[in-house]
Design a protein around this motif. Structure first.
Motif: not given
Length: 66
Positions: A52-53, A48-49, A44, A46
């Motif tokens: 989220g994943y 955050d991503s 990813s 970031s």
């Protein structure tokens, strides 16, 4: 909740998120590797991503955050 376990690694919902070094001359600041035990689930761009994943993986399995 994200827990920092070392300078370049974090724990989130049982997964480990590793901050990787980026080669000089690239536009990205960092990449993050999502891992569970010895299995890698991809990169990813970031934190955050990455989280989220992981949340989407839980949703696909029908496990909801309490």
């Amino acid at each position: 909740m994200i827990t920092q376990i070392s300078t370049h690694s974090f724990k989130y919902r049982g997964f480990k998120i590793i901050k990787l070094k980026v080669k000089k001359g690239t536009q990205r600041k960092h990449n993050y590797s999502v891992q569970l035990n010895e299995q890698e689930f991809g990169l990813s761009d970031s934190i955050d991503s990455a989280t989220g994943y992981i949340d989407r993986l839980y949703e696909m399995r029908g496990i909801h955050q309490s």
